[in-house]
Motif scaffolding. Structure first.
Motif, mmCIF file in Angstrom:
data_model
loop_
_atom_site.group_PDB
_atom_site.id
_atom_site.type_symbol
_atom_site.label_atom_id
_atom_site.label_comp_id
_atom_site.label_asym_id
_atom_site.label_seq_id
_atom_site.Cartn_x
_atom_site.Cartn_y
_atom_site.Cartn_z
ATOM 1 N N ILE A 141 0.862 -1.200 0.000
ATOM 2 C CA ILE A 141 0.000 0.000 0.000
ATOM 3 C C ILE A 141 0.889 1.238 0.000
ATOM 4 O O ILE A 141 2.075 1.166 0.337
ATOM 5 C CB ILE A 141 -0.973 -0.036 1.217
ATOM 6 C CG1 ILE A 141 -2.112 0.979 1.037
ATOM 7 C CG2 ILE A 141 -0.244 0.199 2.530
ATOM 8 C CD1 ILE A 141 -3.301 0.763 1.983
ATOM 9 N N GLY A 142 0.316 2.371 -0.387
ATOM 10 C CA GLY A 142 1.091 3.621 -0.429
ATOM 11 C C GLY A 142 2.222 3.476 -1.429
ATOM 12 O O GLY A 142 2.038 3.007 -2.548
ATOM 13 N N SER A 193 4.372 1.325 -1.608
ATOM 14 C CA SER A 193 4.610 -0.067 -1.991
ATOM 15 C C SER A 193 3.558 -0.570 -2.971
ATOM 16 O O SER A 193 3.475 -1.773 -3.238
ATOM 17 C CB SER A 193 4.634 -0.944 -0.730
ATOM 18 O OG SER A 193 5.679 -0.521 0.110
ATOM 19 N N THR A 208 8.419 -1.618 6.017
ATOM 20 C CA THR A 208 8.479 -1.871 7.459
ATOM 21 C C THR A 208 8.036 -3.281 7.840
ATOM 22 O O THR A 208 8.358 -3.773 8.907
ATOM 23 C CB THR A 208 7.536 -0.896 8.183
ATOM 24 O OG1 THR A 208 6.228 -1.038 7.589
ATOM 25 C CG2 THR A 208 7.993 0.537 8.034
ATOM 26 N N THR A 218 -1.268 -4.443 4.505
ATOM 27 C CA THR A 218 -0.462 -5.432 3.782
ATOM 28 C C THR A 218 -0.422 -6.756 4.535
ATOM 29 O O THR A 218 -0.563 -7.831 3.934
ATOM 30 C CB THR A 218 0.956 -4.850 3.567
ATOM 31 O OG1 THR A 218 0.798 -3.616 2.870
ATOM 32 C CG2 THR A 218 1.845 -5.796 2.778
ATOM 33 N N ARG A 221 7.577 6.453 -0.942
ATOM 34 C CA ARG A 221 7.015 7.073 -2.160
ATOM 35 C C ARG A 221 8.064 7.323 -3.224
ATOM 36 O O ARG A 221 7.750 7.807 -4.310
ATOM 37 C CB ARG A 221 6.268 8.354 -1.784
ATOM 38 C CG ARG A 221 7.071 9.336 -0.961
ATOM 39 C CD ARG A 221 6.197 10.392 -0.298
ATOM 40 N NE ARG A 221 6.936 11.256 0.617
ATOM 41 C CZ ARG A 221 7.151 10.993 1.894
ATOM 42 N NH1 ARG A 221 6.697 9.881 2.421
ATOM 43 N NH2 ARG A 221 7.812 11.838 2.665
ATOM 44 N N GLN A 269 0.400 11.148 -3.418
ATOM 45 C CA GLN A 269 1.253 10.693 -2.319
ATOM 46 C C GLN A 269 2.606 11.401 -2.368
ATOM 47 O O GLN A 269 3.106 11.900 -1.358
ATOM 48 C CB GLN A 269 1.474 9.173 -2.344
ATOM 49 C CG GLN A 269 2.206 8.722 -1.067
ATOM 50 C CD GLN A 269 2.848 7.350 -1.130
ATOM 51 O OE1 GLN A 269 3.003 6.770 -2.203
ATOM 52 N NE2 GLN A 269 3.244 6.836 0.016
ATOM 53 N N VAL A 286 1.057 10.502 9.290
ATOM 54 C CA VAL A 286 0.227 9.320 9.044
ATOM 55 C C VAL A 286 0.123 8.438 10.297
ATOM 56 O O VAL A 286 -0.621 7.467 10.308
ATOM 57 C CB VAL A 286 0.777 8.474 7.856
ATOM 58 C CG1 VAL A 286 0.841 9.308 6.601
ATOM 59 C CG2 VAL A 286 2.139 7.889 8.196
HETATM 60 O O1 F6P Z 1 1.317 5.134 6.133
HETATM 61 C C1 F6P Z 1 2.100 5.749 5.180
HETATM 62 C C2 F6P Z 1 3.198 4.851 4.706
HETATM 63 O O2 F6P Z 1 4.167 4.712 5.689
HETATM 64 C C3 F6P Z 1 3.809 5.365 3.422
HETATM 65 O O3 F6P Z 1 4.762 6.323 3.639
HETATM 66 C C4 F6P Z 1 4.328 4.108 2.827
HETATM 67 O O4 F6P Z 1 4.588 4.237 1.461
HETATM 68 C C5 F6P Z 1 3.195 3.163 3.124
HETATM 69 O O5 F6P Z 1 2.720 3.565 4.393
HETATM 70 C C6 F6P Z 1 3.525 1.705 3.124
HETATM 71 O O6 F6P Z 1 4.518 1.408 4.070
HETATM 72 P P1 F6P Z 1 5.267 0.013 4.055
HETATM 73 O O7 F6P Z 1 5.988 -0.117 2.738
HETATM 74 O O8 F6P Z 1 6.196 0.050 5.218
HETATM 75 O O9 F6P Z 1 4.227 -1.062 4.193
#
Ligand code: F6P
Length: 544
Positions: free
Chosen positions: A150-151, A153, A205, A211, A266, A347, A506
């Motif tokens: 998501i985001g 990713s 993360t 996810t 991003r 984003q 966020v």
């Molecule tokens: O919540 C925002 C965020 O941290 C974005 O900056 C990032 O792209 C997205 O969530 C996904 O984060 P991750 O790749 O750690 O799952």
């Protein structure tokens, strides 16, 4: 913090007052060389900003502001690998992901060996799948690849995948799943054969709720269909900066691809986060995408500000926001393949620069990122363009089109482009009362009708826009386009004095969501929340 008392800022305020409400019609009437002096090109990209409400003098003053704000030094610091993401104490090196040569950023800290090794591993996997093999026993084939992220990713790889879909492998379907709403994953799973499905779990993360929940559902679906003892390693690969978490989930350690803390989410489509994209378009096209971005990086690093596309684009956005008072900015692609570009840029721009606290921790002292939104331009014409033309609000626009189409149909491309050019022209020049009256008279409309309709048919114009015209949507040109926007954001962040590379904003919602979730199972917990949340939870209980 922006020094709004600086001579450079004061000169722009004075200049803005001098220009007053000057109309684009007058800007063009006053300067026959306007288009030549207010457009730039880089390789296959033409950037025409002559329909912005500014002059060459405005640009010179904006460039002085960039110089006074040490933008050049800030660019150098990024390319040198300095830890300019100060709130997270990290370097910002997504530019390394586009490079092919070492050492970078320098011999002391050379990230290229791991970048190149990861790219080679990605290519190996992509080639294997594209050649019709699976990860398991010989004879297994992967037909569907599901990117779960998501985001950052999700948005970048999905946007580029859509943009370059004419190059996609014909026998491999790549899907993107991001949303917690089961309405995205459930119907997709119904169409998939678990034996030939590969899930690519992408999370920097590996803690992101969306996810992890989608990944867990995918794992349960595999077990339900292929048996509890299914070899998960044949159906999952992962991309993360926390490989141990991916391994704990069940991904074979040798199928986890790294990303690094110096890549912001991003800004990560160029890394292993783009694995699903590479599987779709192939390593060669992926490399071309990187080369295009790398060439834009070099341009950004070396070109004088007056010829530097990202610098000029950033300064124009700043002029619109801080001096003309625009609070929003719209992105209008005239290319179906760029349909996800507006959400990607939302984003990129708003998560990077949607901040009001400066690097030093105080208030920024000026407006920062506008509200970025957009839609395919041709569709938007028949939906929200009414407001752009007659709503009376200042909405600077980016029109983006390519001369050549990847899907040529007789007559379509010229019709599409003429609409693109017509809209920016109509928004800029409008239609005066006299012009409306004259055209109605020619149509022999009755005088009383003319009198009553004229006010409704006047177009004020003076809506600023830029047009980015690409020769074609090739991987290299797309790479350059995306890097252009990334660096535009960098320039604006540098002048506003904010850290464009963190996203603390966020976090609060994530924390609150994790406290609310248990209240669905245990209603006694609801009393800890505000009255509105309590009422919403109560309604859910009644209705479920
Ligand atoms: O919540 C925002 C965020 O941290 C974005 O900056 C990032 O792209 C997205 O969530 C996904 O984060 P991750 O790749 O750690 O799952």
């Amino acid at each position: 913090m922006v020094n709004t008392a600086s001579p450079a800022w004061a000169a722009l305020i004075a200049h803005h007052q001098k220009l007053g409400k000057k109309h684009l019609r007058d800007f063009f009437a006053d300067d026959s060389g306007r288009v030549a002096s207010l457009s730039l090109s880089f390789e296959d990209i033409l950037y025409d900003f002559s329909k912005q409400r500014l002059t060459r003098e405005t640009l010179d003053l904006l460039i002085k502001l960039a110089e006074a704000s040490s933008v050049a030094g800030y660019i150098q610091r990024m390319f040198d690998g300095e830890r300019i993401n100060v709130t997270e104490d990290r370097s910002v090196l997504h530019v390394a992901l586009r490079r092919s040569s070492a050492p970078f950023p320098g011999a002391r800290m050379d990230v290229m060996p791991e970048v190149l090794a990861t790219r080679a591993r990605m290519a190996q996997l992509a080639e294997l799948l594209r050649a019709g093999h699976g990860l398991g026993n010989p004879g297994t084939v992967i037909r569907d690849v599901v990117n779960i992220g998501i985001g950052g990713s999700d948005l970048g790889p999905k946007m580029v995948n859509q943009a370059l879909r004419s190059l996609a492998h014909p026998a491999l379907n790549v899907h993107y799943v991001s949303n917690l709403d089961g309405a995205q994953l459930a119907p997709l799973l119904q169409t998939l054969d678990p034996r030939s499905t590969l899930f690519v779990l992408v999370s920097k993360t590996f803690t992101t709720q969306e996810t992890l929940l989608n990944a867990e559902t995918a794992r349960n679906w595999l077990k339900a269909n292929l048996g509890e003892d299914v070899n998960l390693g044949d159906h999952f690969v992962a991309v993360s900066s926390r490989p141990e978490r991916a391994a704990a989930f069940g991904v074979s350690p040798d199928r986890v691809f790294p990303i690094w803390d110096w890549v912001g989410g991003r800004y990560s489509l160029w890394s292993a986060v783009g694995l699903s994209l590479m599987i779709a378009i192939g390593p060669h096209a992926f490399d071309e995408l990187l080369h295009g971005a790398e060439r834009m990086d070099e341009h950004f690093r070396t070109a004088p500000f007056a010829q530097n596309l990202p610098v000029i684009m950033g300064l124009i956005g700043l002029w619109n926001t801080n001096f003309l008072g625009a609070t929003t900015h719209t992105v209008l692609p005239y290319n179906e393949s760029l349909k996800y570009l507006p959400s990607f840029l939302q984003q990129l721009e708003m998560e990077s620069n949607g901040k009001s606290v400066s690097i030093a921790g105080g208030p920024v002292g000026s407006e920062t990122c506008p509200i970025v939104w957009g839609e395919l331009g041709n569709n938007g014409q028949h939906a929200f363009f009414q407001l752009l033309h007659q709503g009376g609000r200042l909405v600077p626009c980016d029109f983006i089109a390519s001369v050549r189409s990847d899907y040529p149909l007789p007559g379509h491309q010229e019709a599409l482009l003429s609409n693109c050019f017509a809209q920016s022209s109509a928004l800029a020049f409008g239609k005066t009362e006299d012009e409306v009256r004259e055209s109605m008279e020619k149509e022999r409309v009755a005088p009383e009708q003319i009198a009553s309709l004229v006010p409704h048919r006047v177009f004020a114009g003076n809506q600023p826009s830029s047009t980015l015209l690409l020769k074609s949507l090739s991987p290299a040109t797309l790479g350059a386009l995306v890097a252009l926007y990334e660096h535009k954001v960098f320039v604006q962040g540098a002048i506003w004095g904010i850290n464009s590379f963190d996203q603390w904003g966020v976090e609060l919602g994530k924390a609150v969501a994790s406290r609310i979730l248990p209240a669905f199972a245990d209603p006694s917990l609801a009393s800890a929340f505000d009255p509105s949340t309590q009422a919403l939870l109560a309604f859910c209980r009644e209705q479920s």
